[in-house]
Enzyme design. Sequence first.
Site, PDB file in Angstrom:
ATOM      1  N   LYS A 137      62.749  84.080  59.666  1.00 53.73           N
ATOM      2  CA  LYS A 137      63.123  82.678  59.871  1.00 53.73           C
ATOM      3  C   LYS A 137      62.238  81.845  58.958  1.00 53.73           C
ATOM      4  CE  LYS A 137      64.802  79.995  63.805  1.00 53.73           C
ATOM      5  NZ  LYS A 137      66.256  80.154  63.632  1.00 53.73           N
ATOM      6  N   ARG A 193      59.135  87.394  67.238  1.00 57.09           N
ATOM      7  CA  ARG A 193      59.820  87.147  65.962  1.00 57.09           C
ATOM      8  C   ARG A 193      58.939  86.339  65.015  1.00 57.09           C
ATOM      9  NH1 ARG A 193      65.576  84.368  66.431  1.00 57.09           N
ATOM     10  NH2 ARG A 193      64.307  82.517  66.808  1.00 57.09           N
ATOM     11  N   GLU A 242      76.853  85.505  59.067  1.00 54.24           N
ATOM     12  CA  GLU A 242      76.559  84.552  60.145  1.00 54.24           C
ATOM     13  C   GLU A 242      76.854  83.138  59.667  1.00 54.24           C
ATOM     14  OE1 GLU A 242      72.336  83.988  61.157  1.00 54.24           O
ATOM     15  OE2 GLU A 242      71.844  85.315  59.503  1.00 54.24           O
TER      16      GLU A 242
HETATM   17  C1  LIG Z   1      67.459  80.491  64.266  1.00 55.79           C
HETATM   18  C2  LIG Z   1      68.668  81.106  63.660  1.00 55.79           C
HETATM   19  C3  LIG Z   1      69.641  81.747  64.412  1.00 55.79           C
HETATM   20  C4  LIG Z   1      69.648  81.726  65.924  1.00 55.79           C
HETATM   21  O1  LIG Z   1      68.558  82.316  66.508  1.00 55.79           O
HETATM   22  P1  LIG Z   1      68.189  81.971  68.036  1.00 55.79           P
HETATM   23  O2  LIG Z   1      67.002  82.794  68.310  1.00 55.79           O
HETATM   24  O3  LIG Z   1      69.369  82.357  68.839  1.00 55.79           O
HETATM   25  O4  LIG Z   1      67.935  80.517  68.094  1.00 55.79           O
HETATM   26  C5  LIG Z   1      70.681  82.392  63.754  1.00 55.79           C
HETATM   27  N1  LIG Z   1      70.767  82.383  62.413  1.00 55.79           N
HETATM   28  C6  LIG Z   1      69.867  81.753  61.648  1.00 55.79           C
HETATM   29  C7  LIG Z   1      70.011  81.793  60.170  1.00 55.79           C
HETATM   30  C8  LIG Z   1      68.789  81.091  62.248  1.00 55.79           C
HETATM   31  O5  LIG Z   1      67.906  80.451  61.498  1.00 55.79           O
END
Ligand SMILES: *Cc1c(COP(=O)(O)O)cnc(C)c1O
Length: 361
Positions: free
Chosen positions: A206, A96, A242
Amino acid sequence: MAFTLEMYPISYIARYNPQTKSWEEEWIESDTIPYSQLLTMNEEDRQKVFANRNQLGIPAVSYTSQYGYGCFEGMKAYPRKDGKISIFRPDRNANRFKKSMEGLYCPGFPEEMYIKASCEFIRRNAELGYVPAYNSQWEENNYASASAVYMRPFMNSEAAIGIGISKAPYVVICATSVSTYFKGGNTKAIITNRIRATPQGTGWIKCASNYVISTLAKKEAEEAGFMEVVYLDAVERKYIQEGSSCNIFFLMQDGTLVTPELGDTILPGITRASIIDLARQQGHKVEERPISIEEVMDSGMECFVTGTAAGITPIESLTHNGVERVFNNRKPGELGESLQKQLKGIQYGAIQDTNNWNLIL
Ligand SMILES: *Cc1c(COP(=O)(O)O)cnc(C)c1O
């Protein structure tokens, strides 16, 4: 204590050299004060140590500091019941992170370098006592009070001030210790009017800039008495997306576990993917599909959010336009609890890891 900036003494830094098209790696050792020694220091001295460890030697004025042009990962290392340490699915974070960097038109950080550096990072800091020891008392409350190492790999641009694409990015790995992310008590969520991510935007990356909206939305929600915000889609203002930094699941009246399908506005969480797999392996029906707020208000029975930092956190209710939908009489749901128990058990090495998710050091 959820997140504090109690930085570990040893950090990793790699810098891309655009001439040689290669990454130059370095270990930054701010000090080698053993963890046990920090515990006996007074608070002021401790803070001085942490402040010094925060000097990573990256430029103060950069595309990252000026324009939020950067990306990061969140990954945990767990002390195991057998005394070893494991990192949970670092291959997924590596993949990722590479995609995030490429999504920012940067040279992607090689996945094998990411994994190797992460392991070495844990080994070096563990030698100084920075990985907590396994405690069998954690089993009593499903690891709710368990400690882990929160690793924060991130990309920072070179020194720059005009708008541009980073050509010589830095990749840093630092860490801090963590316990539970959300404080106990109130676990109410509210639909925010703010928009986190738009089609053709950066919601799937991210990247640093995405979290400004979340910071504002979360502050507004907290001031109104809620723990977390939930976003709706930007176009129809109808479908659940989310939380501020976590994915979301609903157990519906018909027994199906539902989570919004991935697209360019939802962050592809590794906890999300793991929960989908575990629920299916437990024999539950899981759907990744658009889920409207009306559907949740009508027939959502259980709700929880997932993320590396959040783990699986039950949500007691969701409020939309002044109407509150209460889940499971405000108590953590059975399904969420059983998934939480299994996931944590795997991560802490108390349950067999049949999916081979742990990288054991
Ligand atoms: C990091 C994050 C997540 C969760 O991702 P994981 O890989 O499960 O830690 C979900 N939503 C957002 C916006 C994030 O930044």
